[in-house]
Design a protein around this motif. Structure first.
Motif, PDB file in Angstrom:
ATOM      1  N   UNK A  49      35.497  11.790  21.237  1.00  0.00           N
ATOM      2  CA  UNK A  49      36.025  11.424  22.548  1.00  0.00           C
ATOM      3  C   UNK A  49      36.540  12.682  23.245  1.00  0.00           C
ATOM      4  N   UNK A  50      36.169  12.859  24.508  1.00  0.00           N
ATOM      5  CA  UNK A  50      36.707  13.967  25.306  1.00  0.00           C
ATOM      6  C   UNK A  50      38.053  13.558  25.890  1.00  0.00           C
ATOM      7  N   UNK A  51      38.109  12.380  26.429  1.00  0.00           N
ATOM      8  CA  UNK A  51      39.353  11.795  26.955  1.00  0.00           C
ATOM      9  C   UNK A  51      39.358  10.343  26.508  1.00  0.00           C
ATOM     10  N   UNK A  52      40.502   9.863  26.059  1.00  0.00           N
ATOM     11  CA  UNK A  52      40.552   8.494  25.568  1.00  0.00           C
ATOM     12  C   UNK A  52      41.950   7.922  25.773  1.00  0.00           C
ATOM     13  N   UNK A  70      31.914  12.792  24.227  1.00  0.00           N
ATOM     14  CA  UNK A  70      31.245  14.081  24.393  1.00  0.00           C
ATOM     15  C   UNK A  70      29.747  13.914  24.158  1.00  0.00           C
ATOM     16  N   UNK A  71      28.938  14.584  24.959  1.00  0.00           N
ATOM     17  CA  UNK A  71      27.507  14.560  24.797  1.00  0.00           C
ATOM     18  C   UNK A  71      26.836  13.283  25.246  1.00  0.00           C
ATOM     19  N   UNK A  72      27.538  12.475  26.019  1.00  0.00           N
ATOM     20  CA  UNK A  72      26.995  11.192  26.459  1.00  0.00           C
ATOM     21  C   UNK A  72      26.776  11.179  27.960  1.00  0.00           C
ATOM     22  N   UNK A  73      25.793  10.387  28.393  1.00  0.00           N
ATOM     23  CA  UNK A  73      25.606  10.192  29.827  1.00  0.00           C
ATOM     24  C   UNK A  73      26.342   8.950  30.321  1.00  0.00           C
ATOM     25  N   UNK A  74      27.121   8.323  29.444  1.00  0.00           N
ATOM     26  CA  UNK A  74      27.909   7.152  29.825  1.00  0.00           C
ATOM     27  C   UNK A  74      29.181   7.573  30.542  1.00  0.00           C
ATOM     28  N   UNK A  75      29.620   6.791  31.512  1.00  0.00           N
ATOM     29  CA  UNK A  75      30.883   7.075  32.197  1.00  0.00           C
ATOM     30  C   UNK A  75      32.074   6.791  31.290  1.00  0.00           C
ATOM     31  N   UNK A  76      31.982   5.725  30.505  1.00  0.00           N
ATOM     32  CA  UNK A  76      33.057   5.408  29.565  1.00  0.00           C
ATOM     33  C   UNK A  76      32.506   4.594  28.410  1.00  0.00           C
ATOM     34  N   UNK A  77      33.264   4.565  27.345  1.00  0.00           N
ATOM     35  CA  UNK A  77      32.888   3.832  26.146  1.00  0.00           C
ATOM     36  C   UNK A  77      34.132   3.165  25.590  1.00  0.00           C
ATOM     37  N   UNK A  78      33.999   1.925  25.126  1.00  0.00           N
ATOM     38  CA  UNK A  78      35.102   1.220  24.479  1.00  0.00           C
ATOM     39  C   UNK A  78      34.675   0.874  23.066  1.00  0.00           C
ATOM     40  N   UNK A  79      35.517   1.222  22.114  1.00  0.00           N
ATOM     41  CA  UNK A  79      35.217   0.959  20.710  1.00  0.00           C
ATOM     42  C   UNK A  79      35.457  -0.510  20.381  1.00  0.00           C
ATOM     43  N   UNK A  80      35.061  -0.867  19.181  1.00  0.00           N
ATOM     44  CA  UNK A  80      35.505  -2.134  18.623  1.00  0.00           C
ATOM     45  C   UNK A  80      36.889  -1.883  18.008  1.00  0.00           C
TER      46      UNK A  80
END
Length: 101
Positions: A49-52, A70-80
């Motif tokens: 995670x770059x920012x979380x 990091x390294x993703x083209x997604x704007x955001x990601x939410x874990x389980x």
């Protein structure tokens, strides 16, 4: 050369890690073991995670993480669900992957 991880890559990990693999790693972490990237079972995806931030789930009984990978083209990601987190907030084991914070 940095590889950009595409949305399809993250779609593949949207289901939990097999329980027996996750439980084995959870037991190691709870014993005080400090993980290194090359010592984590390769069947458990690892991301940075770059920012979380912490994000309570809908029931407010468990916690998830949300942010930019990091390294993703997604704007955001939410874990389980967060299963175990380092007291110094360097890493977290979630039901879907291992995250370096």
């Amino acid at each position: 050369m940095t590889q950009i991880l595409k949305r399809e890559t993250f779609a593949m990990i949207s289901s939990p890690v097999p329980p027996e693999i996750l439980e084995r790693l959870l037991e190691r972490l709870q014993s005080g073991w400090q993980p290194r990237r090359d010592e984590i079972d390769m069947r458990i995806p690892q991301f940075e995670f770059a920012r979380w931030a912490f994000l309570p789930d809908e029931t407010r009984q468990t916690m998830r993480l949300s942010g930019r990978l990091l390294g993703s083209d997604l704007d955001s990601w939410t874990t389980l669900q967060v299963r175990w987190i380092d007291p110094d907030l360097r890493w977290a084991l979630c039901s879907d992957a291992f995250y370096w914070l």
